[in-house]
Each structure stands twice: as structure tokens, then as C-alpha cells.
Design a protein around this motif. Structure first.
Motif, PDB file in Angstrom:
ATOM      1  N   THR A 299       9.038  -2.256 -25.028  1.00 11.60           N
ATOM      2  CA  THR A 299       8.338  -1.299 -24.166  1.00 11.60           C
ATOM      3  C   THR A 299       9.301  -0.666 -23.174  1.00 11.60           C
ATOM      4  O   THR A 299       9.296   0.555 -22.957  1.00 11.60           O
ATOM      5  CB  THR A 299       7.192  -1.997 -23.413  1.00 11.60           C
ATOM      6  OG1 THR A 299       6.249  -2.517 -24.366  1.00 11.60           O
ATOM      7  CG2 THR A 299       6.479  -1.036 -22.478  1.00 11.60           C
ATOM      8  N   GLN A 300      10.145  -1.484 -22.567  1.00 11.89           N
ATOM      9  CA  GLN A 300      11.104  -0.973 -21.579  1.00 11.89           C
ATOM     10  C   GLN A 300      12.117  -0.024 -22.209  1.00 11.89           C
ATOM     11  O   GLN A 300      12.430   1.032 -21.646  1.00 11.89           O
ATOM     12  CB  GLN A 300      11.820  -2.152 -20.905  1.00 11.89           C
ATOM     13  CG  GLN A 300      10.900  -2.982 -20.013  1.00 11.89           C
ATOM     14  CD  GLN A 300      11.512  -4.307 -19.597  1.00 11.89           C
ATOM     15  OE1 GLN A 300      12.323  -4.895 -20.318  1.00 11.89           O
ATOM     16  NE2 GLN A 300      11.122  -4.798 -18.424  1.00 11.89           N
ATOM     17  N   TYR A 356       1.948 -11.993 -18.280  1.00  9.98           N
ATOM     18  CA  TYR A 356       3.294 -11.422 -18.377  1.00  9.98           C
ATOM     19  C   TYR A 356       3.453 -10.308 -17.365  1.00  9.98           C
ATOM     20  O   TYR A 356       2.486  -9.683 -16.927  1.00  9.98           O
ATOM     21  CB  TYR A 356       3.589 -10.897 -19.790  1.00  9.98           C
ATOM     22  CG  TYR A 356       2.958  -9.562 -20.133  1.00  9.98           C
ATOM     23  CD1 TYR A 356       3.524  -8.358 -19.707  1.00  9.98           C
ATOM     24  CD2 TYR A 356       1.789  -9.494 -20.897  1.00  9.98           C
ATOM     25  CE1 TYR A 356       2.944  -7.129 -20.023  1.00  9.98           C
ATOM     26  CE2 TYR A 356       1.203  -8.278 -21.211  1.00  9.98           C
ATOM     27  CZ  TYR A 356       1.781  -7.103 -20.771  1.00  9.98           C
ATOM     28  OH  TYR A 356       1.207  -5.886 -21.061  1.00  9.98           O
ATOM     29  N   TYR A 357       4.695 -10.066 -16.958  1.00  8.28           N
ATOM     30  CA  TYR A 357       5.088  -8.912 -16.151  1.00  8.28           C
ATOM     31  C   TYR A 357       6.362  -8.336 -16.748  1.00  8.28           C
ATOM     32  O   TYR A 357       7.266  -9.095 -17.138  1.00  8.28           O
ATOM     33  CB  TYR A 357       5.399  -9.315 -14.696  1.00  8.28           C
ATOM     34  CG  TYR A 357       4.194  -9.499 -13.829  1.00  8.28           C
ATOM     35  CD1 TYR A 357       3.690  -8.452 -13.062  1.00  8.28           C
ATOM     36  CD2 TYR A 357       3.566 -10.738 -13.740  1.00  8.28           C
ATOM     37  CE1 TYR A 357       2.578  -8.629 -12.241  1.00  8.28           C
ATOM     38  CE2 TYR A 357       2.460 -10.921 -12.924  1.00  8.28           C
ATOM     39  CZ  TYR A 357       1.978  -9.861 -12.181  1.00  8.28           C
ATOM     40  OH  TYR A 357       0.878 -10.038 -11.372  1.00  8.28           O
ATOM     41  N   GLY A 358       6.429  -7.018 -16.815  1.00 10.27           N
ATOM     42  CA  GLY A 358       7.650  -6.328 -17.216  1.00 10.27           C
ATOM     43  C   GLY A 358       7.918  -5.200 -16.238  1.00 10.27           C
ATOM     44  O   GLY A 358       7.007  -4.440 -15.898  1.00 10.27           O
ATOM     45  N   SER A 359       9.147  -5.076 -15.765  1.00  7.09           N
ATOM     46  CA  SER A 359       9.463  -4.021 -14.807  1.00  7.09           C
ATOM     47  C   SER A 359       9.572  -2.676 -15.525  1.00  7.09           C
ATOM     48  O   SER A 359      10.051  -2.591 -16.654  1.00  7.09           O
ATOM     49  CB  SER A 359      10.765  -4.331 -14.077  1.00  7.09           C
ATOM     50  OG  SER A 359      11.857  -4.372 -14.971  1.00  7.09           O
ATOM     51  N   ILE A 360       9.110  -1.637 -14.864  1.00  6.31           N
ATOM     52  CA  ILE A 360       9.222  -0.291 -15.432  1.00  6.31           C
ATOM     53  C   ILE A 360      10.686   0.128 -15.508  1.00  6.31           C
ATOM     54  O   ILE A 360      11.099   0.819 -16.438  1.00  6.31           O
ATOM     55  CB  ILE A 360       8.413   0.709 -14.579  1.00  6.31           C
ATOM     56  CG1 ILE A 360       6.916   0.404 -14.667  1.00  6.31           C
ATOM     57  CG2 ILE A 360       8.694   2.151 -14.999  1.00  6.31           C
ATOM     58  CD1 ILE A 360       6.295   0.623 -16.021  1.00  6.31           C
ATOM     59  N   GLU A 361      11.480  -0.299 -14.544  1.00  3.73           N
ATOM     60  CA  GLU A 361      12.915   0.005 -14.529  1.00  3.73           C
ATOM     61  C   GLU A 361      13.715  -1.288 -14.435  1.00  3.73           C
ATOM     62  O   GLU A 361      13.251  -2.276 -13.885  1.00  3.73           O
ATOM     63  CB  GLU A 361      13.260   0.905 -13.335  1.00  3.73           C
ATOM     64  CG  GLU A 361      12.575   2.268 -13.364  1.00  3.73           C
ATOM     65  CD  GLU A 361      12.879   3.083 -12.134  1.00  3.73           C
ATOM     66  OE1 GLU A 361      13.335   2.496 -11.127  1.00  3.73           O
ATOM     67  OE2 GLU A 361      12.664   4.316 -12.158  1.00  3.73           O
TER      68      GLU A 361
END
Length: 490
Positions: A299-300, A356-361
Motif C-alpha cells: 500500500t505504501q 495494524y497501522y501503516g504510515s502514509i509517508e
């Protein structure tokens, strides 16, 4: 989600865990600097509150024991790569099968995130219009609009963003061996379905209202458009291309896979080891943190135009754009935490919790999965990861000052309190006061003569109540917008 009296038990009266020990099934020995970070994550979990002038040690081992959590699996993403993944404790308490990084857990509502990817792939291929009426694509079942929808049509974007105005928040699943309902039975609330019909509660597009029922409609759409079983479509078009090679929506998963056993909040295995979820898109994904970390990374990278294993850069941006509600995007929530924006989703199935967490940047992220009915440990672990990896502003505990209360006043608080069939005792041991139920105890920290908090009850506020003659009559608990009173037994 509104807190009810039944969840008051979970908020205030948590259960202790004992006798099972702490098991670490180490699959990989990492470089010393990474092993040091893993130990830091393990040894200083992020509680919701910090007490001025006091350091409270909260280790993963201790918190798993307290919360009666048998098994935990964690994966951490740094700079678009999995930096480490590790399992802790038991995948099954009865067989003493340890958790490894290969162990599969039920992902609960995290299933909706991957479902969003699969549905948007159909949009990307021109097979589905996000803004069109869902009945344009439904063949095997049609949504029965009623007067509550006020003549407005539901779009697929509404379904994915929980803005369709539909009923049915979530699904309890079905015991192994019990009859499973068809899609039509689920959506119409007909036996053997164990939930009510999925219908309009208000007009679509008006506001956010979480609906696993709406996600289930999107599952039927996928099958009606593609002509494939949902789990087959998702494997071939989403899971396999993303490198989620251990994951599956099949109910039950293929034999031979290393499945974790679901456990209740007492640490006991549930009947049949897990529930089945024919509502696959809403709650049926079996996976592990490493596979979900691969989804986060893809995704990132897709968001930055550096990969397109399933979705293009533009479609990924669309997926991560809140639709009507400021947080709810298409199968995912987008939240500001400190200096960074994250896409995230949590999940709860019978005996399983995950987040879950994923950073946009920047390519950072974390996945935590556990085979328990207790959600409290998940944010504590994620906060620890955020601290160790210096995610600016992510972990923001409340800071409270503790005061001493005179013994004479403390003594007036001692005794029994009840609310319905919940009964607790307030007792004193030395200079400390504890709330005790069935031999389980939690320490009271006073921030005034009458007000206190408990480390194990996130953001709970408690007060002793007095009558006009200053006699103690009860305890009031406030949790967000909800309030409960336990009356003193005279």
C-alpha cells in the motif's frame, strides 16, 4: 461504539492470568541492534496513563499474564521493509503449541481492508462503477430498498466507507459443525443466520455508521461480477499478488495450516477452536502479522507510485481518501496521530483480536494479533513500538498526579459494592487500596480525596459517591459518554 453495561465488566473488572508461563518461539535471531529494539518493545509497554514521579514497569510477559492472553504475534515495518516479526506465548493453551511467525490468526474486521483492495481492483478494470447503484451489479440477491432510504440509492463507495446507512455492525460467526447460512439467509436474517436482516437504517450518504452487513453485500457483488467464489477471487487477485502467501479467506482454511486457537477472556480455548465466518469479506480472513505487513508495504509503495502489484497509484490514493466521514475511507480508516497520518484497521472475531497501522509517508508500520477476547493489550504493544521507533506524537498517555488520602477517609470507602450481578469489594492492604472481585484485584490510584483511576481500565474515571450526611453510597464509573453506578452494600 457505544459501551453497554455488559462491556462495563470488561472495562472495570478484568481477569488475572496465572500458571501458563511465558513462551517465546523464536523463528529468527536478528542482528544485535534489532534484538535490542525487540527487547525494548517487550519490556516497556505503553499504558494509557503515566503517573507523575513514578515509573511503572509494564512488560509484555506481565501484561499477557494479567490480561489472560495466551498468544501474541507482532511484525514491525521500517523503511518499507519488515524489520522483525516474532511470536510469543501459546497458539493453543491445551496442546502447548507455541506461536511462531507462521501461526495464522483470524483477522476479524481487518478482512475489510483487503476486501476494499479486491473491490477496487474491479473498479480499476472497469467492471464496477463506485458511484452506481449496487443493484446494478447484484444478481443472486437484490437489496430491498425501503422508505428509510428516502429514494436514494446505495453505491459501492457507500458500502466500503460505512456510509450506506445500513444495519448489522458485526457478526459472531458460527461454531464448527453448525449449519452455515447462505448469503441470502445472512442478508435477509433467515435461519440458520444468527444475525438480523441487513436493511436501511437511514438514507445512504448521510453519515458514518459501521456496517459489516454492508461489507457482506460487497462480497456478494464480487461473486456476481466475477463468477468466482469470493475466497478464490481474493487469493488469485489480492493475496497472492501481494505476497500474502499464507493467508486465506476460505472457511475453514485448508488442513495442515498452523492455526491459532481462539481463547476467551479467561484464557480458555473456545468450543471447536474457532468460529467460521461465511461473511468472509467482513470477518473471514486468516492471516499473520508478516503477511499483513506485506499488505502495508505494498500500500505504501503503491501510494508513492513505486509498485502496482494489485492497485495503481491513483486507485490506492482513492482507497485511502475518506469518503464522507473524516476518517472512514474505502475499507480502511485514515487517522492523524502526532506528526504523521496512518491508515489502519482493527479486528475482533470470537477469541481473536488484531490491529495494524501503516504510515502514509516514510514506510513505517506495525501489526499485532492475539488469540484472546481481550483488546486492552493491543494498544499497549503498539504504543511500545511507537515509543521505541520514535513515531513522533503517536503515543500520548494521560499524565496524572497521585495524592495521598488520609487513612480515616480511606477506611470509609472499604466494603462491598454491586451493580446488577456484578459485586466487588474495596479492601486495604498496607497503605494501598484495591478493588477485588472473586480474588482478583487492581490498585486504586487517587487523584483527589474521592476520585481515582485504575491502570488496567483505559481512560476510566471513578469517584466515590456520598450522601448529604457524607456517608459513602457508591462508586461512579465514567467511560467516555457512558456512566455506571455501583451501590454500596449496607
Amino acid at each position: 461504539m457505544k459501551t453497554t453495561f455488559s462491556t462495563c465488566r470488561a472495562l472495570l473488572f478484568l481477569l488475572f492470568y496465572s500458571g501458563h508461563g511465558f513462551v517465546l518461539a523464536q523463528d529468527i535471531q536478528y542482528a544485535p541492534d534489532i534484538e535490542k529494539k525487540i527487547k525494548e518493545v517487550e519490556n516497556n509497554l505503553g499504558l494509557w496513563v503515566q503517573i507523575e514521579g513514578a515509573k511503572i514497569d509494564a512488560t509484555l510477559q506481565d501484561r499477557m499474564a494479567f490480561h489472560k492472553v495466551n498468544g501474541v504475534s507482532i511484525a514491525v515495518v521500517k523503511n518499507y521493509k519488515i524489520e522483525w516479526a516474532r511470536g510469543f506465548g501459546w497458539a493453543d493453551i491445551n496442546t502447548k503449541q507455541p506461536v511462531t511467525t507462521a501461526t495464522l490468526f483470524q483477522a476479524g474486521s481487518i478482512s475489510k481492508s483487503l476486501n476494499g483492495v479486491g473491490v477496487l481492483k474491479l473498479v480499476q478494470e472497469g467492471k464496477l462503477d463506485l458511484s452506481a447503484d449496487i443493484n446494478d451489479y447484484l444478481k443472486s440477491w437484490k437489496f430491498p430498498y425501503n422508505e428509510l432510504s428516502k429514494g436514494k440509492k446505495i453505491s459501492t463507495a457507500n458500502l466500503l466507507s460505512h456510509t450506506a446507512g445500513l444495519t448489522i455492525h458485526g457478526f459472531p460467526g458460527y461454531e464448527v459443525g453448525k449449519p452455515l447460512p447462505t448469503y441470502a439467509q445472512i442478508l435477509d436474517g433467515a435461519k440458520p443466520a444468527n444475525t438480523s436482516a441487513v436493511r436501511s437504517a437511514f438514507e445512504p450518504g448521510l453519515k458514518f455508521q459501521y456496517s459489516g452487513g454492508g461489507t457482506t453485500i460487497s462480497q456478494v457483488m464480487v461473486e456476481d461480477i466475477t463468477g468466482q467464489p469470493y475466497d478464490v477471487y481474493m487469493w488469485e487477485n489480492v493475496l497472492k499478488p501481494m505476497g500474502m502467501l499464507s493467508s486465506s479467506y476460505t472457511q475453514p482454511p485448508a488442513s495442515g495450516k498452523p492455526l491459532a486457537t481462539a481463547h476467551n477472556n479467561k484464557g480458555k480455548a473456545i468450543k471447536g477452536n474457532y468460529h467460521l465466518y461465511p461473511e468472509q469479506a467482513a470477518a473471514g480472513l486468516w492471516t499473520n502479522p508478516s503477511d499483513l505487513a506485506s499488505y502495508i508495504i505494498e500500500t505504501q509503495l503503491a501510494l508513492e507510485g513505486k509498485s502496482s502489484k494489485v492497485l495503481s497509484e491513483s486507485m490506492t490514493k482513492l482507497r485511502l481518501t475518506p469518503f464522507i466521514d473524516k476518517s472512514s475511507a474505502l475499507g480502511v480508516f485514515v487517522d492523524q496521530r502526532g506528526e504523521q497520518t496512518y491508515f489502519q484497521h482493527g479486528g475482533v472475531d470470537e477469541g481473536f483480536v488484531a490491529q495494524y497501522y501503516g504510515s502514509i509517508e516514510g514506510g513505517n508500520g506495525v501489526v499485532v494479533m492475539a488469540n484472546t477476547a481481550t483488546t486492552s493489550i493491543i494498544p499497549e504493544i503498539i504504543n511500545s513500538v511507537a515509543k521505541v521507533y520514535d513515531w513522533k506524537g503517536f503515543y500520548n498517555p494521560q499524565r496524572k498526579k497521585v495524592v495521598e488520602v488520609a487513612d480515616a477517609l480511606l477506611n470509609t470507602y472499604l466494603g462491598d459494592y454491586k451493580l446488577g450481578d456484578v459485586r466487588v469489594s474495596i479492601k486495604k492492604e498496607g497503605k494501598d487500596v484495591y478493588v477485588i472481585q472473586d480474588g482478583r484485584k487492581m490498585k486504586l490510584y487517587f487523584n483527589s480525596d474521592t476520585d481515582f483511576f485504575i491502570l488496567e481500565v483505559p481512560r476510566g474515571e471513578f469517584s466515590f459517591l456520598k450522601d448529604s450526611e457524607n456517608k459513602i453510597t457508591g462508586i461512579q464509573q465514567t467511560q467516555g459518554s457512558d456512566s455506571f453506578k455501583l451501590m454500596k452494600v449496607l
